[in-house]
Design an enzyme around this catalytic site. Structure first.
Site, PDB file in Angstrom:
ATOM      1  N   CYS A 198      -1.263  -1.214  -4.368  1.00 50.19           N
ATOM      2  CA  CYS A 198      -2.413  -0.478  -3.865  1.00 50.19           C
ATOM      3  C   CYS A 198      -1.906   0.904  -3.489  1.00 50.19           C
ATOM      4  CB  CYS A 198      -2.948  -1.204  -2.620  1.00 50.19           C
ATOM      5  SG  CYS A 198      -4.179  -0.299  -1.678  1.00 50.19           S
ATOM      6  N   ASP A 257     -10.751   2.134  -3.217  1.00 52.00           N
ATOM      7  CA  ASP A 257     -11.307   1.843  -1.897  1.00 52.00           C
ATOM      8  C   ASP A 257     -12.825   1.833  -1.936  1.00 52.00           C
ATOM      9  OD1 ASP A 257      -9.008   1.406  -0.525  1.00 52.00           O
ATOM     10  OD2 ASP A 257      -8.799   3.449   0.239  1.00 52.00           O
ATOM     11  N   ASP A 311       0.834  -1.203   0.000  1.00 50.55           N
ATOM     12  CA  ASP A 311       0.000   0.000   0.000  1.00 50.55           C
ATOM     13  C   ASP A 311       0.871   1.256   0.000  1.00 50.55           C
ATOM     14  OD1 ASP A 311      -2.298   1.522   0.169  1.00 50.55           O
ATOM     15  OD2 ASP A 311      -2.990   0.646   2.059  1.00 50.55           O
TER      16      ASP A 311
END
Ligand code: DGJ
Length: 761
Positions: A526, A548, A478
């Site tokens: 991500c 998201d 992420d």
């Protein structure tokens, strides 16, 4: 496929499938763009550079060299010598002078395609060889060499480009702007298409008329961004999914970019793409070289659909390296929307146990397992397992989950550091910052200075140590903030302008190490959802978390824009709980499943807490995934209708390469009363073949109200319907399905959906 040089006509002809890209030389010096489009195969096309009309070329009309510079379709335009359109290169000397003139020196045609050092890029394969043209240009006054590289592949319509700059002199040069590609055409009646959005609204398609001046999309955020995508296309006014000309550029890069279409005074059009020049200066010492990232150029005469399929095939065949590219990905359940930070080992094992019963294959432990992180404002950088929270070691938890029969995946945010962390207290200088200022916080975190080798080493070892400690199959990598305060304590003063690019190179270097040491690791990138969904990241990970926003209706536009360029097998898509955590919308569980099936497929919910009726649908959805995933992963994608355009319904299809099997997904977003059935025209089938049609989708509401909706699937109960196909009992010709279409009855209720499967008989 092939690249040839026509000595007499001074033309380089690059053929890629049905497309041709032609480069010419004017005055034996200037490298010009002749043509990109449908194959013409005629060596007489050089006149398209218009050097036979005023202002001619400098050797004939020296007094108007400036007019030549400002109108000639340069393949790689440079700043400072009279080209006032957007240029690709700005060079400053040590003395502070700007200006450059690149003239042709020599060329080479190579078999294959050289790698771009440190950068993600397309590559040749056994099935898809290629050739590369290297056009070497020079500016003698600067002792600067530019190598323009163009490659084509045996099995692709795309042309890929990049540039390398070499300082062959004795003094340093400052590269203030280095774009990677430029394209020219006559403007005509055209539109510009870009992908725009925001967090939770990524990559919405935006089409508008092409006016005079510069129309730009860009990112200055240090990542490719939620807001604008490194893609631009110019298309005929009447181009649609199936016909019309499209010229597209897509950047294989994950940092700041600019992409532009500029309509000039003479109605010619210049498209450019490259690293955004703001905040960028590369110090090029004598003997050093700089390589700009690669741009993919696609010409389609079959509208946006043709463009899409060219990108999908190029990325599947020549960009994604992961062994999972052609493998079934495990159906995963991620605990982020299930628990956020509020979990422990037992809770995760409980989720895993319930998930296993429904056929789910992997548990992913998201944010919150390390340091003392129970909120988002601490511990990034401290990648030590919170054994109290996990109620044991990580290995212990992984083993418990494996005993339940699931694989284990884990979340990291390796590029970041929390001000409240041991790492930051020990190494405050490791954060990107301008001396004398506290960096701006975003999500209470700072960005690590990945231009520093020791920071890269720390980050790598921290991640790798965790992965070495247990049987971990998957990593979600992420990145939750943009870059600000762009300064590095490590870089010398004259190299501060390199930080943003060096940061991206640092990310690439880290991921390269990771996939090298852990070749079987399934890596999913991500960035706060989909802020770094770009071709650069695909080189390292076969899938990227798309957004998201997991709301099935919002996902329609997000996934439509994403699938415009990216194969469905790359699009991270999960079924989540309702009311949706972001929109508050309630959609049928089946529709959430149908939408997620157009991606990697998984779950993002607390399976121990969702309604029993939903839980019972999971098994059927997983069965559908197993049935459909080879088709969805490898097939050709067709867009049939867009909710963004018609404001009522959405529809897309995937057809296997051999046209033997196809899936059409229909989502009726808004129900309409007193309406006829809707006619949907399938695409991509074999016109001469015959197909059996099967339908899947629960009839969840109409029965109680005795509503005559979607009569085709309304027998049986909802859970049993899920994942089962009802044979329509009829066989249809490909022609009928594509030209006559099928009629879909009005479904009962908003957000209802159906899957249609066509199998050649
Ligand atoms: C942003 C991601 O997009 C989410 O899926 C989740 O992993 C959170 N970060 C965790 O902080």
């Amino acid at each position: 496929m092939g690249i040839v040089f026509k000595e007499e006509q001074k033309l380089f002809r690059l053929t890629a499938g049905q497309s041709e890209y032609v480069i010419g030389l004017a005055d034996d010096r200037y490298v010009g763009h002749v043509y990109f489009g449908r194959r013409i195969e005629d060596d007489g096309c050089g006149y398209l550079m218009r050097t036979g009309e005023m202002p001619y070329v400098p050797s004939i009309n020296k007094r108007e060299t400036g007019a030549f510079m400002d109108t000639f379709p340069f393949e790689y335009p440079v700043q400072g010598r009279g080209d006032y359109r957007e240029t690709c290169l700005v060079v400053r000397t040590q003395e502070g002078f700007r200006g450059c003139e690149l003239v042709y020196k020599e060329h080479r045609i190579l078999e294959g395609k050289p790698a771009l050092l440190g950068l993600p890029a397309t590559f040749c394969t056994e099935q898809g060889g290629g050739q590369t043209l290297e056009l070497v240009c020079e500016d003698k006054a600067l002792s600067l060499k530019a190598i323009l590289r163009y490659s084509v592949f045996e099995d692709s319509e795309a042309v890929v480009r990049s540039v390398e700059l070499v300082n062959e002199g004795t003094k340093p040069l400052y590269l203030e702007k280095v774009f990677s590609a430029c394209l020219h055409m006559d403007c005509g009646q055209r539109d510009v298409l870009t992908l725009n959005g925001a967090w939770a609204r990524e990559r919405h398609m935006e089409r508008r008329a092409l006016g005079y001046g510069r129309q730009q999309v860009s990112s200055l955020r240090g990542e490719s961004s939620h807001q604008e995508h490194p893609f631009i296309a110019v298309l005929d006014k009447n181009a649609d999914q199936d016909q019309g000309q499209v010229y597209a550029m897509h950047f294989i890069y994950s940092g700041n970019f600019a992409a532009q279409a500029e309509r000039s005074q003479f109605d010619s059009l210049r498209m450019t793409m490259g690293i955004h020049p703001e905040g960028f200066t590369w110090f090029l010492a004598p003997g050093e070289s700089f390589t700009a990232p690669e741009v993919v150029l696609v010409y389609s005469q079959e509208g946006l659909g043709g463009m899409t399929r060219t990108f999908h095939d190029l990325y599947r065949n020549h960009l994604i390296r992961s062994p999972y590219l052609h493998e079934k990905r495990p159906v995963l359940i991620n605990n982020w929307e299930a628990t956020y930070f509020d979990f422990n080992g037992d809770k995760l094992v409980h989720i895993a146990r319930e998930a296993k019963k429904r056929g789910i294959e992997m548990l992913v432990m998201d944010d919150g397992w390390f340091g003392c992180r129970n909120t988002d404002d601490n511990s990034l950088g401290d990648w030590t397992v919170n054994e109290k929270k996990l109620q044991g070691t990580l290995k212990n938890l992984v083993d418990r989950v494996r005993e339940e029969g699931l694989q284990f995946g884990i979340w990291f945010e390796p590029e970041m550091v929390s001000p409240d962390s041991r790492l930051y207290r020990e190494h405050p200088d490791w954060a990107i910052a301008v001396p004398g200022r506290d960096p701006v916080q975003i999500r209470a975190q700072y960005v690590l200075d990945l231009s520093r080798p020791e920071v890269q080493d720390y980050v790598y070892e921290a991640v790798a140590a965790v992965l070495r400690s247990a049987d971990i199959s998957y990593v979600k990598w992420d990145m939750n903030r943009q870059l600000t305060d762009v300064g590095s304590c490590y870089l010398a003063q004259e190299r501060q302008g390199e930080l943003l690019h060096r940061y991206v190179l640092g990310v690439y270097a880290l991921q390269e190490r990771l996939v090298t040491e852990f070749p079987r690791l399934l890596l999913e990138n991500c960035s706060g959802g989909g802020a770094r969904f770009d071709p650069g990241m695909l080189y390292y990970s076969p899938q990227i978390w798309c957004s998201d926003d997991t709301d099935a209706v919002e996902r329609l536009a997000i996934q439509e824009g994403t699938a415009l360029l990216y194969p469905l097998s790359t699009i991270g898509a999960h079924v989540s709980d309702c009311p949706n955590h972001i929109t508050g919308r309630v959609t049928p569980f089946a529709t959430r499943g149908h939408v997620a099936l157009a991606g990697t497929f998984g779950y993002e919910l607390d399976i121990t807490h969702i309604p029993e009726t939903d839980r019972m649908e999971i098994e059927g959805q997983v069965r559908l995934y197993h049935q459909l995933q080879p088709l969805v992963r490898e097939g050709d994608y067709y867009r049939i209708a867009s909710f963004g355009e018609n404001h009522r319904y959405d529809c897309w299809a995937v057809v296997s390469k051999d046209k033997g099997e196809a899936l059409m997904t229909y989502v009726q977003v808004l129900a309409e009363p007193n309406y006829h059935s809707r006619r949907l025209l399938m695409k991509g089938l074999d016109a001469d073949a015959w197909y059996r049609m099967e339908i899947s989708g629960p009839e969840y509401a109409g029965r109680e109200n005795n509503c005559p909706a979607a009569a085709d699937t309304n027998q049986g109960n909802q859970q049993e319907d899920v994942g089962r196909w009802k044979d329509s009992g009829q066989v249809y010709s490909g022609r009928l399905l594509m030209y006559g279409g099928i009629l879909v009855e009005t479904l009962y209720g908003d957000y209802a959906s159906r899957l249609f499967r066509f199998v050649r008989v």
